[in-house]
Design a protein around this motif. Sequence first.
Motif, PDB file in Angstrom:
ATOM      1  N   ARG A  42       0.832  -1.206   0.000  1.00  0.00           N
ATOM      2  CA  ARG A  42       0.000   0.000   0.000  1.00  0.00           C
ATOM      3  C   ARG A  42       0.863   1.251   0.000  1.00  0.00           C
ATOM      4  NH1 ARG A  42      -3.883  -1.015   4.846  1.00  0.00           N
ATOM      5  NH2 ARG A  42      -4.502   1.147   4.413  1.00  0.00           N
ATOM      6  N   ALA A  43       1.975   1.232   0.741  1.00  0.00           N
ATOM      7  CA  ALA A  43       2.872   2.391   0.725  1.00  0.00           C
ATOM      8  C   ALA A  43       3.471   2.594  -0.660  1.00  0.00           C
ATOM      9  CB  ALA A  43       3.975   2.198   1.765  1.00  0.00           C
ATOM     10  N   ALA A  44       3.874   1.494  -1.315  1.00  0.00           N
ATOM     11  CA  ALA A  44       4.434   1.598  -2.657  1.00  0.00           C
ATOM     12  C   ALA A  44       3.397   2.144  -3.642  1.00  0.00           C
ATOM     13  CB  ALA A  44       4.938   0.231  -3.119  1.00  0.00           C
ATOM     14  N   THR A  45       2.134   1.714  -3.471  1.00  0.00           N
ATOM     15  CA  THR A  45       1.072   2.199  -4.348  1.00  0.00           C
ATOM     16  C   THR A  45       0.858   3.700  -4.184  1.00  0.00           C
ATOM     17  OG1 THR A  45      -0.015   0.041  -4.227  1.00  0.00           O
ATOM     18  CG2 THR A  45      -1.353   1.898  -4.960  1.00  0.00           C
ATOM     19  N   ILE A  46       0.890   4.169  -2.937  1.00  0.00           N
ATOM     20  CA  ILE A  46       0.718   5.615  -2.689  1.00  0.00           C
ATOM     21  C   ILE A  46       1.800   6.410  -3.406  1.00  0.00           C
ATOM     22  CG2 ILE A  46       0.814   7.402  -0.904  1.00  0.00           C
ATOM     23  CD1 ILE A  46      -0.493   5.349   1.010  1.00  0.00           C
ATOM     24  N   PHE A  47       3.053   5.983  -3.301  1.00  0.00           N
ATOM     25  CA  PHE A  47       4.155   6.704  -3.951  1.00  0.00           C
ATOM     26  C   PHE A  47       4.031   6.635  -5.479  1.00  0.00           C
ATOM     27  CE2 PHE A  47       6.344   6.046   0.196  1.00  0.00           C
ATOM     28  CZ  PHE A  47       6.624   7.381   0.453  1.00  0.00           C
ATOM     29  N   ALA A  48       3.658   5.460  -6.008  1.00  0.00           N
ATOM     30  CA  ALA A  48       3.532   5.313  -7.456  1.00  0.00           C
ATOM     31  C   ALA A  48       2.429   6.214  -8.001  1.00  0.00           C
ATOM     32  CB  ALA A  48       3.267   3.853  -7.814  1.00  0.00           C
ATOM     33  N   GLU A  49       1.286   6.252  -7.311  1.00  0.00           N
ATOM     34  CA  GLU A  49       0.181   7.099  -7.769  1.00  0.00           C
ATOM     35  C   GLU A  49       0.525   8.576  -7.634  1.00  0.00           C
ATOM     36  OE1 GLU A  49      -3.125   5.788  -5.474  1.00  0.00           O
ATOM     37  OE2 GLU A  49      -3.456   3.968  -6.681  1.00  0.00           O
ATOM     38  N   ALA A  50       1.254   8.947  -6.570  1.00  0.00           N
ATOM     39  CA  ALA A  50       1.640  10.345  -6.382  1.00  0.00           C
ATOM     40  C   ALA A  50       2.564  10.819  -7.494  1.00  0.00           C
ATOM     41  CB  ALA A  50       2.321  10.516  -5.025  1.00  0.00           C
ATOM     42  N   ALA A  51       3.381   9.896  -8.034  1.00  0.00           N
ATOM     43  CA  ALA A  51       4.306  10.271  -9.107  1.00  0.00           C
ATOM     44  C   ALA A  51       3.611  10.451 -10.447  1.00  0.00           C
ATOM     45  CB  ALA A  51       5.390   9.208  -9.234  1.00  0.00           C
ATOM     46  N   SER A  52       2.399   9.903 -10.581  1.00  0.00           N
ATOM     47  CA  SER A  52       1.721   9.941 -11.881  1.00  0.00           C
ATOM     48  C   SER A  52       0.501  10.838 -11.914  1.00  0.00           C
ATOM     49  CB  SER A  52       1.307   8.518 -12.277  1.00  0.00           C
ATOM     50  OG  SER A  52       0.418   7.983 -11.312  1.00  0.00           O
ATOM     51  N   SER A  53       0.086  11.378 -10.755  1.00  0.00           N
ATOM     52  CA  SER A  53      -1.142  12.172 -10.728  1.00  0.00           C
ATOM     53  C   SER A  53      -1.010  13.316  -9.728  1.00  0.00           C
ATOM     54  CB  SER A  53      -2.331  11.280 -10.341  1.00  0.00           C
ATOM     55  OG  SER A  53      -3.438  12.066  -9.964  1.00  0.00           O
ATOM     56  N   LEU A  58      -0.810  13.179  -5.636  1.00  0.00           N
ATOM     57  CA  LEU A  58       0.317  13.775  -4.914  1.00  0.00           C
ATOM     58  C   LEU A  58      -0.174  14.623  -3.752  1.00  0.00           C
ATOM     59  CD1 LEU A  58       3.370  14.365  -4.732  1.00  0.00           C
ATOM     60  CD2 LEU A  58       3.007  16.259  -6.338  1.00  0.00           C
ATOM     61  N   ILE A  59      -1.278  15.354  -3.966  1.00  0.00           N
ATOM     62  CA  ILE A  59      -1.842  16.202  -2.905  1.00  0.00           C
ATOM     63  C   ILE A  59      -2.372  15.346  -1.753  1.00  0.00           C
ATOM     64  CG2 ILE A  59      -3.711  17.822  -2.367  1.00  0.00           C
ATOM     65  CD1 ILE A  59      -3.392  18.870  -5.261  1.00  0.00           C
ATOM     66  N   SER A  60      -2.989  14.236  -2.098  1.00  0.00           N
ATOM     67  CA  SER A  60      -3.592  13.391  -1.046  1.00  0.00           C
ATOM     68  C   SER A  60      -2.587  12.448  -0.383  1.00  0.00           C
ATOM     69  CB  SER A  60      -4.738  12.562  -1.623  1.00  0.00           C
ATOM     70  OG  SER A  60      -4.242  11.645  -2.591  1.00  0.00           O
ATOM     71  N   ALA A  61      -1.379  12.331  -0.957  1.00  0.00           N
ATOM     72  CA  ALA A  61      -0.407  11.354  -0.444  1.00  0.00           C
ATOM     73  C   ALA A  61      -0.065  11.547   1.034  1.00  0.00           C
ATOM     74  CB  ALA A  61       0.855  11.374  -1.299  1.00  0.00           C
ATOM     75  N   PRO A  62       0.203  12.789   1.535  1.00  0.00           N
ATOM     76  CA  PRO A  62       0.553  12.922   2.962  1.00  0.00           C
ATOM     77  C   PRO A  62      -0.516  12.374   3.893  1.00  0.00           C
ATOM     78  CG  PRO A  62       1.122  14.915   1.776  1.00  0.00           C
ATOM     79  CD  PRO A  62       0.330  14.074   0.823  1.00  0.00           C
ATOM     80  N   GLY A  63      -1.780  12.674   3.600  1.00  0.00           N
ATOM     81  CA  GLY A  63      -2.851  12.162   4.449  1.00  0.00           C
ATOM     82  C   GLY A  63      -2.954  10.653   4.406  1.00  0.00           C
ATOM     83  N   ARG A  64      -2.790  10.075   3.213  1.00  0.00           N
ATOM     84  CA  ARG A  64      -2.853   8.621   3.081  1.00  0.00           C
ATOM     85  C   ARG A  64      -1.685   7.954   3.813  1.00  0.00           C
ATOM     86  NH1 ARG A  64      -3.262   7.548  -3.172  1.00  0.00           N
ATOM     87  NH2 ARG A  64      -3.612   5.370  -2.510  1.00  0.00           N
ATOM     88  N   LEU A  65      -0.506   8.561   3.716  1.00  0.00           N
ATOM     89  CA  LEU A  65       0.659   8.011   4.417  1.00  0.00           C
ATOM     90  C   LEU A  65       0.492   8.120   5.925  1.00  0.00           C
ATOM     91  CD1 LEU A  65       3.559   9.323   2.149  1.00  0.00           C
ATOM     92  CD2 LEU A  65       2.889   6.932   2.475  1.00  0.00           C
ATOM     93  N   TRP A  66      -0.144   9.235   6.383  1.00  0.00           N
ATOM     94  CA  TRP A  66      -0.375   9.387   7.823  1.00  0.00           C
ATOM     95  C   TRP A  66      -1.296   8.275   8.331  1.00  0.00           C
ATOM     96  CZ3 TRP A  66      -4.741  10.273  10.832  1.00  0.00           C
ATOM     97  CH2 TRP A  66      -4.503  10.647  12.160  1.00  0.00           C
ATOM     98  N   LEU A 123      -1.725   5.373   6.954  1.00  0.00           N
ATOM     99  CA  LEU A 123      -0.988   4.110   6.897  1.00  0.00           C
ATOM    100  C   LEU A 123      -0.053   3.979   8.097  1.00  0.00           C
ATOM    101  CD1 LEU A 123      -0.549   1.601   5.110  1.00  0.00           C
ATOM    102  CD2 LEU A 123       1.306   2.838   3.989  1.00  0.00           C
ATOM    103  N   GLY A 124       0.581   5.078   8.483  1.00  0.00           N
ATOM    104  CA  GLY A 124       1.448   5.053   9.659  1.00  0.00           C
ATOM    105  C   GLY A 124       0.698   4.676  10.924  1.00  0.00           C
ATOM    106  N   ARG A 125      -0.546   5.177  11.044  1.00  0.00           N
ATOM    107  CA  ARG A 125      -1.352   4.805  12.205  1.00  0.00           C
ATOM    108  C   ARG A 125      -1.620   3.301  12.219  1.00  0.00           C
ATOM    109  NH1 ARG A 125      -4.455   8.637  14.875  1.00  0.00           N
ATOM    110  NH2 ARG A 125      -5.054   6.821  16.130  1.00  0.00           N
ATOM    111  N   GLU A 126      -1.884   2.734  11.072  1.00  0.00           N
ATOM    112  CA  GLU A 126      -2.127   1.291  11.004  1.00  0.00           C
ATOM    113  C   GLU A 126      -0.884   0.496  11.396  1.00  0.00           C
ATOM    114  OE1 GLU A 126      -4.250  -0.490   7.779  1.00  0.00           O
ATOM    115  OE2 GLU A 126      -5.120   1.429   7.168  1.00  0.00           O
ATOM    116  N   ILE A 127       0.298   0.992  10.979  1.00  0.00           N
ATOM    117  CA  ILE A 127       1.544   0.317  11.355  1.00  0.00           C
ATOM    118  C   ILE A 127       1.717   0.333  12.868  1.00  0.00           C
ATOM    119  CG2 ILE A 127       4.060   0.459  11.213  1.00  0.00           C
ATOM    120  CD1 ILE A 127       3.696   1.512   8.345  1.00  0.00           C
ATOM    121  N   LEU A 128       1.441   1.480  13.489  1.00  0.00           N
ATOM    122  CA  LEU A 128       1.559   1.571  14.953  1.00  0.00           C
ATOM    123  C   LEU A 128       0.563   0.644  15.627  1.00  0.00           C
ATOM    124  CD1 LEU A 128       2.002   5.434  15.437  1.00  0.00           C
ATOM    125  CD2 LEU A 128       3.742   3.650  15.650  1.00  0.00           C
ATOM    126  N   ASN A 129      -0.658   0.559  15.082  1.00  0.00           N
ATOM    127  CA  ASN A 129      -1.655  -0.337  15.664  1.00  0.00           C
ATOM    128  C   ASN A 129      -1.221  -1.805  15.537  1.00  0.00           C
ATOM    129  OD1 ASN A 129      -3.262   1.826  16.281  1.00  0.00           O
ATOM    130  ND2 ASN A 129      -4.490   1.693  14.417  1.00  0.00           N
TER     131      ASN A 129
END
Length: 558
Positions: free
Chosen positions: A41-52, A56-64, A66-72
Amino acid sequence: MRSPEAPRTDLSSQAEIDALQRENAVLRAEVTQLRSSLRMRAATIFAEAASSPRALISAPGRLWSLGREILNARAWRRVILGLECGLPDDALRHTAPGPGSASTVKTLGRHILSGTDLPRPALHVTDPALIEAISRTDELTRLVRDGPDWPTPAAQAAGPGSSRRVLMALHTGQPDQTNGYARRSHEILTALSALGWEAQGALRSPANDTGIPETLTNLYHRIGPVIPETNGLDAYVAAYADRLFEDIQRTRPALVHAASNHVTGRAAALAARRAGLPFIYEVRGLWEVTRQSVEPLYAGALGYRAQRRMEIETAKAADRLFVNGEAIADLFRDAGIPSERIVQVPNGVAPDQAPDPAAASALKARWGLDDRPVIGFAGSITSYEGLEDLFAACASLKHVPFQLLIIGDGPDMPALQNEAKRLGLDGQICWTGRVTPEDARTAYAFIDIAPLVRKDSPVTRLVPPLKPLDVMAGKAALIVSDLPPLKEFAADGRGVIVPPGSPTALAAALQGLLQDEASRTAMTQAAFAWIHKTRTWPEIAARIAGVYSDLLPRLPPA
């Protein structure tokens, strides 16, 4: 009017279609799991951010998020760390909470690891894995607080001394494993059989087995799989006890002897009591202490405390308690087990264990060793073995020729290989990786000095290893840390004792032995004579047989 007749289906074709559909369902599940993995999922976020630009605008929120899920997920692993209690194939290890359970999971993890009372979960928590974790926590809390409920002993069904048959309930055996536990079991069973006892090791079958008891060799048989009706430690132990009781009815032993850990021990105790037979529990080590050595946080977990309570309660239920070291004996005495019920049953060696010279010469050539003295270690490469101290000591040796031999594998091997490079030991060290137990024992014929310099930790202060006896049987010079389970081996000139965690003291001991071959020879001869007088498996089996005879007073002569 008759309805039109339904078309006939080719059964073989339909079976093939069903099989393909099942296979497709498995593949779809695997793809879904891969797509939902945190890394993908992290790789998908970066790949989509590079192409759209929008991505790219939504990537920080999506990564945040995802980070919460990793902590959980990490919090959930901490919950499992607190819950596990030595139960085989624990399904909880492979589960994860749903998103709605995240905050409760983190709260559970904090409370379990701190050892405080567990708060009740909110009613809206519906995640099945979390509900199972709550149930498991309640069970372990009860076991820590109250201990197990033991049944009233049954009347002696057939009377003591009805046979020389012994059922030995084992966690594992040599048909399946070649580790130290399995090796000790095999040597004891073999030596008891030589003394006229019908000693049989009872092993569990895999969960997918047919369930039919199976004779493996003259020393082992399987009792079938243990499949509890519900989850939890109590349910597993009850199902295990049922299997053992069925086996007792089939094989008709005079006595039940179980070895670590408490899961096997408690099940065997319940089965022996139901059958009215004497019960012996053999503690070969405390598994919660071994786990703590690599997971320090586990010492404060609920699973740790539950395992310790279960070990003590199982020992209290036994007619005799076998221990393989004085440190373990002291622990159980402090827990209230009378000294007269505790029997020392140490590790041993086979009377003919001395390595074959021809096999040793071939093995030495295969590993590329030359004529320089060999400093060798054989075993699991873990942090508590003190190999970094050995490397530091060897790096400080000046003007003394030697070569290092490291036999085995383990989680710390990559870090130790990097350390060896840093210290400049590359040209003096041979890493064999994992080898057969026979090769490991044969290597002591050409190892000149064998340092067993374990770190000072709870497990190294408690459990005596088999390795010192293999060293002595191979006539290698022994160096050990000044720890209770080790220093007995080196007493009275049989080895050298050094402080744990002291590369300086170890370097001095190594230098002295490398430069004084006569001292090495005298030391190894004294050690060889000692083990063959006091630590052979036939001698140890005779101790065990003496306890059997005490519990079966009408036993006829062999």
